[in-house]
Design a protein around this motif. Structure first.
Motif, PDB file in Angstrom:
ATOM      1  N   GLU A  16      -7.171  -2.862  12.109  1.00  0.00           N
ATOM      2  CA  GLU A  16      -6.808  -3.980  11.234  1.00  0.00           C
ATOM      3  C   GLU A  16      -8.042  -4.740  10.765  1.00  0.00           C
ATOM      4  O   GLU A  16      -8.102  -5.228   9.626  1.00  0.00           O
ATOM      5  CB  GLU A  16      -5.842  -4.914  11.949  1.00  0.00           C
ATOM      6  CG  GLU A  16      -5.369  -6.099  11.116  1.00  0.00           C
ATOM      7  CD  GLU A  16      -4.611  -5.704   9.869  1.00  0.00           C
ATOM      8  OE1 GLU A  16      -4.609  -6.498   8.902  1.00  0.00           O
ATOM      9  OE2 GLU A  16      -4.006  -4.608   9.835  1.00  0.00           O
ATOM     10  N   THR A  17      -9.057  -4.834  11.629  1.00  0.00           N
ATOM     11  CA  THR A  17     -10.315  -5.469  11.236  1.00  0.00           C
ATOM     12  C   THR A  17     -10.959  -4.693  10.092  1.00  0.00           C
ATOM     13  O   THR A  17     -11.479  -5.285   9.128  1.00  0.00           O
ATOM     14  CB  THR A  17     -11.284  -5.553  12.425  1.00  0.00           C
ATOM     15  OG1 THR A  17     -10.693  -6.339  13.468  1.00  0.00           O
ATOM     16  CG2 THR A  17     -12.607  -6.187  12.022  1.00  0.00           C
ATOM     17  N   ALA A  18     -10.929  -3.370  10.195  1.00  0.00           N
ATOM     18  CA  ALA A  18     -11.465  -2.520   9.131  1.00  0.00           C
ATOM     19  C   ALA A  18     -10.728  -2.777   7.823  1.00  0.00           C
ATOM     20  O   ALA A  18     -11.355  -2.894   6.758  1.00  0.00           O
ATOM     21  CB  ALA A  18     -11.346  -1.049   9.532  1.00  0.00           C
ATOM     22  N   ARG A  19      -9.417  -2.864   7.884  1.00  0.00           N
ATOM     23  CA  ARG A  19      -8.624  -3.116   6.676  1.00  0.00           C
ATOM     24  C   ARG A  19      -9.024  -4.433   6.026  1.00  0.00           C
ATOM     25  O   ARG A  19      -9.270  -4.498   4.818  1.00  0.00           O
ATOM     26  CB  ARG A  19      -7.133  -3.125   7.017  1.00  0.00           C
ATOM     27  CG  ARG A  19      -6.267  -3.583   5.837  1.00  0.00           C
ATOM     28  CD  ARG A  19      -4.818  -3.763   6.222  1.00  0.00           C
ATOM     29  NE  ARG A  19      -4.121  -2.481   6.279  1.00  0.00           N
ATOM     30  CZ  ARG A  19      -3.464  -2.015   7.323  1.00  0.00           C
ATOM     31  NH1 ARG A  19      -3.425  -2.723   8.451  1.00  0.00           N
ATOM     32  NH2 ARG A  19      -2.847  -0.855   7.274  1.00  0.00           N
ATOM     33  N   GLN A  20      -9.090  -5.489   6.831  1.00  0.00           N
ATOM     34  CA  GLN A  20      -9.354  -6.820   6.267  1.00  0.00           C
ATOM     35  C   GLN A  20     -10.767  -6.929   5.694  1.00  0.00           C
ATOM     36  O   GLN A  20     -10.977  -7.566   4.658  1.00  0.00           O
ATOM     37  CB  GLN A  20      -9.104  -7.888   7.326  1.00  0.00           C
ATOM     38  CG  GLN A  20      -7.633  -8.008   7.706  1.00  0.00           C
ATOM     39  CD  GLN A  20      -7.359  -9.159   8.659  1.00  0.00           C
ATOM     40  OE1 GLN A  20      -8.139 -10.083   8.782  1.00  0.00           O
ATOM     41  NE2 GLN A  20      -6.226  -9.089   9.344  1.00  0.00           N
ATOM     42  N   LEU A  21     -11.737  -6.303   6.341  1.00  0.00           N
ATOM     43  CA  LEU A  21     -13.098  -6.352   5.809  1.00  0.00           C
ATOM     44  C   LEU A  21     -13.214  -5.510   4.537  1.00  0.00           C
ATOM     45  O   LEU A  21     -13.924  -5.886   3.596  1.00  0.00           O
ATOM     46  CB  LEU A  21     -14.099  -5.882   6.861  1.00  0.00           C
ATOM     47  CG  LEU A  21     -14.412  -6.919   7.940  1.00  0.00           C
ATOM     48  CD1 LEU A  21     -15.202  -6.289   9.084  1.00  0.00           C
ATOM     49  CD2 LEU A  21     -15.195  -8.098   7.354  1.00  0.00           C
ATOM     50  N   ALA A  22     -12.520  -4.385   4.490  1.00  0.00           N
ATOM     51  CA  ALA A  22     -12.508  -3.575   3.272  1.00  0.00           C
ATOM     52  C   ALA A  22     -11.868  -4.365   2.133  1.00  0.00           C
ATOM     53  O   ALA A  22     -12.338  -4.314   0.989  1.00  0.00           O
ATOM     54  CB  ALA A  22     -11.760  -2.270   3.511  1.00  0.00           C
TER      55      ALA A  22
END
Length: 245
Positions: A16-22
């Motif tokens: 989810e962190t990857a999603r939000q930073l992307a």
């Protein structure tokens, strides 16, 4: 475009962190212990229209794997803006003093503590080439010795000889890392995203991964006036968040 490497990002909070930073415009290198699981995660993001993300194989307990990941990234970029040391294991519970082997303790420390040190050391030179490098060490409130000594703390009875101590050690390492980088543009913090619903705890936590990841992202994107060398926890206060070591 700013860049970020997140270890253990093929699922749960890391995912989810990857999603939000992307979504915020970062190019995300999604670290996964096995490349196939990382690529499967990237497929999910691409189905959502997020193309600024790429899987990279990195096993934080394997120095050769870490070096290989670094060599791969070095061919793609000249600097790394953010490192999120998210990969972690629990070692299973309960973790009693008589029932937990030192093999289990070593296994947990290899991922949660020594793995962070190895990854950070290997990628530090790429981070130093960034104008505003950030390091987030994903920790836990269970690493706080002060809170563990307070019978009124809501998690006072959740103790163990492997997981909590591994995060206490990680917190101590974070203070040293932040101190050594104090006269630079680095922001280095230990961040507890809170007791979150993940397969890590059989989805028993009260916090959703989207909320936990949002907190990690906030700390990974601190501005020039942001804190460094702090133990920040969503559980304590969603605005300031500092808790005692």
């Amino acid at each position: 475009m700013k860049t970020v490497l997140i270890t253990g990002a093929n699922k749960s909070i890391g995912f989810e962190t990857a999603r939000q930073l992307a979504q915020q415009g970062y190019f995300v290198y999604l670290g996964s212990r096995t490349l196939d699981k990382g690529e499967e995660a990237v497929k999910q993001f691409k189905a959502e229209g997020l193309t600024n993300i790429e899987a990279i194989q990195i096993d934080v307990t394997d120095k050769a794997s870490i070096e290989s990941a670094k060599n791969t990234l070095s061919q793609k970029l000249s600097s790394l803006d953010v490192l999120i040391n998210n990969a972690g294991i629990s070692g299973g519970f309960p973790q009693t003093i008589e029932g937990t082997s030192t093999d289990t303790v070593r296994e947990v420390f290899n991922t949660n503590f020594f793995g962070v040190i190895d990854v950070t050391q290997v990628f530090l030179d790429l981070l130093k080439k960034s104008d505003a490098p950030r390091i987030v060490n994903v920790t836990s409130g269970l690493g706080s010795l002060t809170l563990h000594s307070d019978p009124s703390w809501q998690y006072y009875n959740i103790k163990g000889v492997a997981y909590g101590p591994s995060k206490t050690a990680l917190n101590a390492y974070t203070t040293v890392l932040a101190y050594e980088l104090r006269d630079t543009n680095f922001k280095v913090n230990a961040v507890d995203p809170g007791y979150t619903k993940t397969d890590f705890n059989n989805h028993r936590g009260p916090t959703d991964v989207s909320v936990a990841a949002e907190y990690v992202v906030r700390c990974a994107t601190f501005g020039e006036d942001g804190p460094t060398g702090r133990f920040i926890s969503y559980e304590n206060n969603a605005q300031t968040g500092e808790i005692p070591w």
